[in-house]
Design a protein around this motif. Structure first.
Motif, mmCIF file in Angstrom:
data_model
loop_
_atom_site.group_PDB
_atom_site.id
_atom_site.type_symbol
_atom_site.label_atom_id
_atom_site.label_comp_id
_atom_site.label_asym_id
_atom_site.label_seq_id
_atom_site.Cartn_x
_atom_site.Cartn_y
_atom_site.Cartn_z
ATOM 1 N N PHE B 65 0.823 -1.201 0.000
ATOM 2 C CA PHE B 65 0.000 0.000 0.000
ATOM 3 C C PHE B 65 0.863 1.260 0.000
ATOM 4 C CE2 PHE B 65 -2.761 -3.254 1.726
ATOM 5 C CZ PHE B 65 -3.892 -3.066 0.965
ATOM 6 N N TYR B 66 1.907 1.213 0.795
ATOM 7 C CA TYR B 66 2.838 2.334 0.891
ATOM 8 C C TYR B 66 3.436 2.625 -0.490
ATOM 9 C CZ TYR B 66 6.981 4.836 2.650
ATOM 10 O OH TYR B 66 7.962 5.750 2.910
ATOM 11 N N GLY B 67 3.915 1.588 -1.134
ATOM 12 C CA GLY B 67 4.527 1.745 -2.450
ATOM 13 C C GLY B 67 3.528 2.259 -3.474
ATOM 14 N N LEU B 68 2.305 1.748 -3.368
ATOM 15 C CA LEU B 68 1.264 2.193 -4.285
ATOM 16 C C LEU B 68 1.046 3.699 -4.156
ATOM 17 C CD1 LEU B 68 -0.965 1.106 -6.254
ATOM 18 C CD2 LEU B 68 -2.503 1.114 -4.299
ATOM 19 N N GLY B 69 0.949 4.149 -2.911
ATOM 20 C CA GLY B 69 0.752 5.578 -2.672
ATOM 21 C C GLY B 69 1.908 6.400 -3.225
ATOM 22 N N ALA B 70 3.131 5.932 -2.952
ATOM 23 C CA ALA B 70 4.313 6.655 -3.434
ATOM 24 C C ALA B 70 4.318 6.709 -4.963
ATOM 25 C CB ALA B 70 5.577 5.973 -2.921
ATOM 26 N N TYR B 71 3.920 5.633 -5.593
ATOM 27 C CA TYR B 71 3.913 5.595 -7.049
ATOM 28 C C TYR B 71 2.859 6.496 -7.663
ATOM 29 C CZ TYR B 71 7.539 2.905 -9.081
ATOM 30 O OH TYR B 71 8.761 2.530 -9.553
ATOM 31 N N VAL B 72 1.731 6.593 -6.983
ATOM 32 C CA VAL B 72 0.698 7.504 -7.489
ATOM 33 C C VAL B 72 1.264 8.919 -7.556
ATOM 34 C CG1 VAL B 72 -1.499 8.609 -6.911
ATOM 35 C CG2 VAL B 72 -1.279 6.135 -6.757
ATOM 36 N N VAL B 73 1.977 9.312 -6.497
ATOM 37 C CA VAL B 73 2.574 10.643 -6.482
ATOM 38 C C VAL B 73 3.640 10.765 -7.572
ATOM 39 C CG1 VAL B 73 3.987 12.238 -5.141
ATOM 40 C CG2 VAL B 73 2.041 11.085 -4.069
ATOM 41 N N ALA B 74 4.519 9.757 -7.640
ATOM 42 C CA ALA B 74 5.607 9.821 -8.623
ATOM 43 C C ALA B 74 5.068 9.930 -10.046
ATOM 44 C CB ALA B 74 6.496 8.590 -8.482
ATOM 45 N N ALA B 75 4.003 9.217 -10.313
ATOM 46 C CA ALA B 75 3.470 9.204 -11.675
ATOM 47 C C ALA B 75 2.717 10.489 -11.996
ATOM 48 C CB ALA B 75 2.555 7.993 -11.858
ATOM 49 N N GLY B 76 2.097 11.082 -10.970
ATOM 50 C CA GLY B 76 1.207 12.199 -11.272
ATOM 51 C C GLY B 76 1.800 13.563 -10.989
ATOM 52 N N ILE B 77 2.978 13.595 -10.333
ATOM 53 C CA ILE B 77 3.512 14.891 -9.911
ATOM 54 C C ILE B 77 3.827 15.742 -11.139
ATOM 55 C CG2 ILE B 77 6.002 14.364 -9.820
ATOM 56 C CD1 ILE B 77 4.237 15.945 -6.898
ATOM 57 N N GLY B 78 3.535 17.018 -11.048
ATOM 58 C CA GLY B 78 3.750 17.888 -12.199
ATOM 59 C C GLY B 78 2.481 18.048 -12.999
ATOM 60 N N ALA B 79 1.733 16.977 -13.141
ATOM 61 C CA ALA B 79 0.511 17.035 -13.938
ATOM 62 C C ALA B 79 -0.708 17.333 -13.066
ATOM 63 C CB ALA B 79 0.299 15.718 -14.689
ATOM 64 N N ILE B 80 -0.698 16.800 -11.852
ATOM 65 C CA ILE B 80 -1.852 16.931 -10.974
ATOM 66 C C ILE B 80 -1.403 17.597 -9.685
ATOM 67 C CG2 ILE B 80 -3.715 15.651 -9.833
ATOM 68 C CD1 ILE B 80 -3.117 13.342 -11.768
ATOM 69 N N TYR B 82 -0.765 18.414 -5.778
ATOM 70 C CA TYR B 82 -0.347 17.476 -4.758
ATOM 71 C C TYR B 82 -1.483 17.006 -3.842
ATOM 72 C CZ TYR B 82 2.571 15.365 -1.159
ATOM 73 O OH TYR B 82 3.129 14.495 -0.275
ATOM 74 N N PRO B 83 -2.319 17.918 -3.335
ATOM 75 C CA PRO B 83 -3.421 17.446 -2.478
ATOM 76 C C PRO B 83 -4.324 16.445 -3.209
ATOM 77 C CG PRO B 83 -3.203 19.822 -2.332
ATOM 78 C CD PRO B 83 -2.279 19.377 -3.419
ATOM 79 N N LEU B 84 -4.544 16.699 -4.482
ATOM 80 C CA LEU B 84 -5.383 15.781 -5.251
ATOM 81 C C LEU B 84 -4.704 14.425 -5.367
ATOM 82 C CD1 LEU B 84 -8.061 15.746 -6.750
ATOM 83 C CD2 LEU B 84 -6.820 16.271 -8.851
ATOM 84 N N LEU B 85 -3.367 14.462 -5.511
ATOM 85 C CA LEU B 85 -2.616 13.209 -5.586
ATOM 86 C C LEU B 85 -2.760 12.397 -4.305
ATOM 87 C CD1 LEU B 85 0.714 14.153 -7.368
ATOM 88 C CD2 LEU B 85 -1.081 12.637 -8.182
ATOM 89 N N LEU B 86 -2.741 13.105 -3.152
ATOM 90 C CA LEU B 86 -2.921 12.400 -1.882
ATOM 91 C C LEU B 86 -4.275 11.701 -1.853
ATOM 92 C CD1 LEU B 86 -1.502 14.788 0.887
ATOM 93 C CD2 LEU B 86 -0.377 12.919 -0.322
ATOM 94 N N ALA B 87 -5.286 12.406 -2.329
ATOM 95 C CA ALA B 87 -6.620 11.808 -2.361
ATOM 96 C C ALA B 87 -6.647 10.611 -3.301
ATOM 97 C CB ALA B 87 -7.644 12.853 -2.794
ATOM 98 N N LEU B 88 -5.968 10.769 -4.449
ATOM 99 C CA LEU B 88 -5.912 9.661 -5.412
ATOM 100 C C LEU B 88 -5.209 8.449 -4.806
ATOM 101 C CD1 LEU B 88 -5.093 11.248 -8.880
ATOM 102 C CD2 LEU B 88 -7.119 9.935 -8.216
ATOM 103 N N ALA B 89 -4.105 8.732 -4.074
ATOM 104 C CA ALA B 89 -3.364 7.644 -3.448
ATOM 105 C C ALA B 89 -4.261 6.902 -2.459
ATOM 106 C CB ALA B 89 -2.126 8.190 -2.737
ATOM 107 N N PRO B 219 7.873 12.652 -1.758
ATOM 108 C CA PRO B 219 8.802 13.744 -2.081
ATOM 109 C C PRO B 219 10.137 13.601 -1.368
ATOM 110 C CG PRO B 219 6.636 14.600 -1.568
ATOM 111 C CD PRO B 219 6.608 13.157 -1.227
ATOM 112 N N ARG B 220 10.166 12.860 -0.265
ATOM 113 C CA ARG B 220 11.400 12.723 0.502
ATOM 114 C C ARG B 220 12.424 11.854 -0.235
ATOM 115 N NH1 ARG B 220 12.497 10.078 6.268
ATOM 116 N NH2 ARG B 220 13.457 11.834 7.370
ATOM 117 N N TYR B 221 11.943 10.961 -1.099
ATOM 118 C CA TYR B 221 12.868 10.058 -1.788
ATOM 119 C C TYR B 221 13.585 10.721 -2.961
ATOM 120 C CZ TYR B 221 10.817 6.055 0.664
ATOM 121 O OH TYR B 221 10.416 5.159 1.597
ATOM 122 N N THR B 222 12.986 11.710 -3.566
ATOM 123 C CA THR B 222 13.379 12.312 -4.861
ATOM 124 C C THR B 222 13.442 11.300 -6.000
ATOM 125 O OG1 THR B 222 15.565 12.467 -3.868
ATOM 126 C CG2 THR B 222 14.524 14.521 -4.512
#
Lengths: 288, 312, 244
Positions: B65-80, B82-89, B219-222
């Motif tokens: 689950f953790y990885g899934l959430g991190a990947y949602v952010v990684a895939a969507g950052i820049g396009a969507i 951030y708060p929306l990404l958290l909701a998506l995750a 975001p902490r991983y870069t």
């Protein structure tokens, strides 16, 4: 056709692993999540014998199998037996043994990382073509399959043709009742667990002749063994063999048609299908 | 609400408010980084225990689950945003938990454990395959303006939320139902409880939390790649900490998280090559020596003390 | 006998693999009636209770509660529809207090009470079975007989139309037995229907309006206790052929 034969060859090897887990879970009632690590340890033994001693990997069995037996016996006697005694019911034992063996799996991975490092291990043994029905197959896979079938056959005879085997089967059905007919339940459970570990390690030797391993891949094999055991129905040897062949076929199909990196996904897909359609196992009787 | 409840709620709110000022301390760099990891494990271990504590179903899938959430952010950052990404995750976590739960939770606990055991590995394989074949890169970069301070506040907020949810569940019919299910599932069915649904709700809650934590931490991983965020060690650590503290009380996991996270910082620095082995040993010690966690030990001791004084 | 039928078991068959545990069993229980389900050990009595309460589904055949088909529903729906039960081997919830054990019945059954209301309701059920003194106690401190009482209180807390009692009177001493019999009788007088699986013959004679006798999964007799217990086939089932 190639997929069919490769799949069956692989499946025969898997059935060996599933038998190891059946002995541990079906008979000794320990859901052993460190099963895969025992397999990897066996594979490392074979690797070491082949590269450092220049001997046939199957010679490693002389050391690995008795070693795994002894190690698993000790694990059962000193680590799992206290849990069996502490548990008030089967559910508690299940939770405790899952947690304990999960911890052990990490200890084993840690030890193997220390001894062998984190790299991939592979060696080339009998990597020559062998013709079946006109198409070439890797000889090592064929030999692995034959060895696995031989060990499985021996186990099958042992379970069905000897006194000890009968005691083990009685234990699998009902430990309490087995105790009543003068079967030494703690001793037989320990024996079964140790035998299961030995069989698993032997499976590791066989698999190492044609698969690449690393120290932390054990969990994948644990998964596969568990999926086979559940698909076949817990404690059902015939079901486990059929399930192992099905898994071997499915993996080979996915690996050759889509991507070798997705074999676990194939195993999972099968698992989900089994859980949704036949949770009682392939040949299990439905509780209607 | 009783007076005692109001008092503990006020205390908890005050504690959180106080903790929120931590980043303003001078030279808080190291302290902040430790606090981030404590806050992260607190949310993960507490939400794990919300489900696994009462039901005794051991989930080994936190990393999935953790990885899934991190990947949602990684895939969507820049396009969507951030708060929306958290909701998506969170939504992705809920969907995954639903899928896993619906397949396995109506069966006995073993199936569930097995399913969760390989789940992180499965998703890792799938993500790797997708990246290799569709995007052609192994990892992804996450560049954001989000500093460690913000991550800390986000995690603190999540921790407050997890405690609030846990407290509300414990007061509700659902909490009572879970307690009964954990005792005897047959009785639960015979008093009219829908066990599968109750378990599913809690599993979804814990899955959503783990996914959102992954998204917050991204975001902490870069740089994010499958083997980093889908590490089985994460699932393992969460289980250890929750068990060390005690999974049967809402605040139990916290008691395990703080010492373990601190100890872990030390071990990871001193013995970087033996972490896996030491994790395993620590886990075995906890399972064998303190099966009900530190909190269980304390409660037991208090109980004996009370009986002792009553007799004396 | 003008009372209406509450529970209706219609040609129920239950197989476990090759074993035929219950074969073509039919009987009905009316309102205000205590039905004794008796027979030698292994004759399928507990299986019948498990079929009614939804632990198992019948292989074939139907079970109705107030003309509603319940046998294809899960146990939780059957419980909510108004079937309560106790278990042969008492199932107390060990980490809950005595009161919470009883509340479990009131909270999720077809009563669905919550909070103070549920607590008060549960307290009254405990009083009824004579366990008012034990309310806040941990279950570990209970004797076997007290556990049985708590379990009955839990079943009563769901206000069941049909109550299934699996050897609830077994193991009671003579005084306790008299209290127990009086309690069950008072439950019948409230209009509940009770299915009693029992070996205590005194209780069967004094409590049951009718008896169904099972042997080897088959109904071998049905009727008033006095006459069924005197039936030749029933005696043979219990004592074997030589004594008949």
């Amino acid at each position: 056709m190639d997929i069919l034969i490769t799949g069956i060859l692989l499946g025969a090897t898997y059935s060996l692993i599933a038998m190891g887990l059946t002995l541990q879970y079906g008979v000794a009632r320990i859901m052993n999540l460190a099963n895969g690590e025992m397999l990897v340890a066996g594979a490392f033994g074979a690797f070491w014998v082949f590269t450092a001693q220049q001997a046939s990997p199957f010679a490693a069995a002389l050391v690995v199998v008795p070693g795994a037996f002894a190690l698993n016996w000790l694990i059962y006697r000193y680590l799992l037996r206290p849990l069996v005694r502490r548990a008030k019911n089967r559910g508690m034992l299940e939770v405790d043994s899952i947690l304990a063996t999960f911890g052990m799996s990490f200890v084993l991975v840690g030890i193997m990382l220390m001894v062998f490092g984190g790299g991939y291990f592979t060696y080339s043994y009998l990597a020559e073509p062998f013709e079946i029905l006109g198409s070439p197959f890797a000889l090592n896979r064929v030999v692995a399959c034959l060895v696995a079938v031989a060990i499985s056959g021996l186990l099958y005879w042992g379970l069905n043709g000897t006194r000890t085997g009968m005691a083990l089967r009685a234990l699998a059905v009902d430990p309490a009742a087995a105790g009543l007919v003068a079967i030494d339940v703690p001793r037989m459970s320990a024996f079964s667990f140790a035998l299961g570990g030995a069989v698993t390690a032997a499976g590791g030797i066989v698999l190492s002749t044609f698969l690449t391993m690393d120290a932390s891949i054990g969990v994948v094999f644990t998964m596969k063994a568990l999926i086979i055991v559940i698909m076949g129905g817990v404690g059902d040897v015939r079901g486990a063999i059929v399930a192992a062949v099905i898994l071997g076929l499915a993996e080979t199909a996915v690996a050759s048609l889509i991507d070798p990196g997705l074999t676990l996904a194939a195993a999972y897909l099968l698992f989900v299908l089994v859980l949704l359609l036949r949770p009682e196992g392939l040949f299990g009787r439905r509780q209607s | 609400m009783s007076r005692a409840e109001i008092r503990s709620l006020t205390l908890a709110a005050a504690a959180f408010a106080l903790l929120a000022f931590l980043p303003f301390l001078k030279d808080s760099g190291y302290l902040l980084s430790v606090s981030v990891s404590i806050a992260m494990y607190t949310v993960l271990a507490t939400s794990w225990a919300l489900f696994s504590g009462p039901t005794h179903y051991i989930s080994l899938a936190t990393a999935a689950f953790y990885g899934l959430g991190a990947y949602v952010v990684a895939a969507g950052i820049g396009a969507i945003s951030y708060p929306l990404l958290l909701a998506l995750a969170g939504t992705a976590g809920a969907v995954l938990a639903l899928a896993v739960g619906v397949t396995t939770l109506r069966l006995t606990g073993v199936y569930f454990v097995i399913f969760t055991l390989g789940l992180a590995e499965l998703i890792r394989q799938v993500v790797t395959w997708v990246q290799n074949n569709l995007t052609g890169s192994r990892g992804m970069y996450v560049f954001t303006e989000i500093t460690e301070r913000i991550i800390y506040w986000e995690l603190l907020g999540l921790a407050a939320l997890v405690y609030l949810v846990g407290w509300l569940v414990a007061r509700s019919r659902l909490g009572f139902a879970l307690h009964i299910i954990g005792n005897d599932e047959l009785v639960a069915a015979h008093v009219g409880i829908n066990s599968a649904a109750a378990k599913l709700i809690l599993f979804v809650i814990s899955g959503v939390f783990a996914a959102v934590v992954g998204a917050v931490m991204a975001p902490r991983y870069t740089y994010i790649e499958p083997s980093i965020v889908y590490s089985p060690e994460l699932s393992f650590q969460v289980v250890i900490m929750a068990l060390l503290g005690g999974a049967h009380r809402l605040w139990g996991p916290l008691v395990g998280v703080i010492p373990f996270a601190l100890l872990w910082e030390l071990i990871a620095a001193r013995f970087p090559t033996q972490t896996v082995l030491l994790l395993g040993v620590a886990f075995l010690l906890i399972v064998y020596l303190i099966p009900h966690g530190v909190v269980g030990r304390i409660e037991f001791a208090l109980e004996r003390l009370r009986w002792g004084t009553r007799r004396g | 006998m003008a009372e209406r039928t509450v529970l209706d078991v219609q040609s129920v068959v239950k197989r476990f693999g090759g074993l035929l545990a219950v074969d073509q069993l039919s009987f009905a229980v009316r309102q205000n009636e205590v039905l004794g389900l008796i027979g030698p050990n292994g004759s399928g009595k507990t299986t019948v209770l498990n079929l009614i309460s939804g632990v198992f589904k019948p292989t074939t055949g139907d079970i109705y509660l107030d003309d509603r088909l319940i046998s294809d529903r899960p146990a939780r729906h059957i419980a909510r529809a108004g079937v309560g039960r106790t278990f042969q081997l008492v199932r107390i919830l060990p980490s809950l207090t005595v009161l919470e054990n009883v509340m479990a019945g009131a909270v999720f059954g077809h009563k669905r009470l919550w909070g103070r209301e549920a607590r008060k309701y549960a307290e009254r059920q405990l009083e009824r079975v004579g366990m008012a003194h034990a309310m806040g106690m941990a279950t570990a401190a209970l004797t076997y007989i007290d556990e049985k009482r708590v379990e009955l209180a839990r079943a009563l807390a769901s206000d069941p139309r049909v109550l299934l009692l699996d050897e609830w009177l077994a193991g009671l001493n003579p005084t306790e037995l008299q209290t127990g019999i009086a309690l069950i009788r008072s439950l019948r007088e409230e209009g509940r229907s009770i299915v009693l699986v029992e070996h205590v013959m005194d209780a069967i004679r004094s409590l049951c309006d009718r008896c169904v006798v099972m042997s080897g999964g088959v109904k071998i007799a049905e009727g008033a206790p006095a006459e069924t217990l005197a039936d030749r086939e029933v005696i043979r089932a219990y004592l074997g052929d030589e004594d008949a």
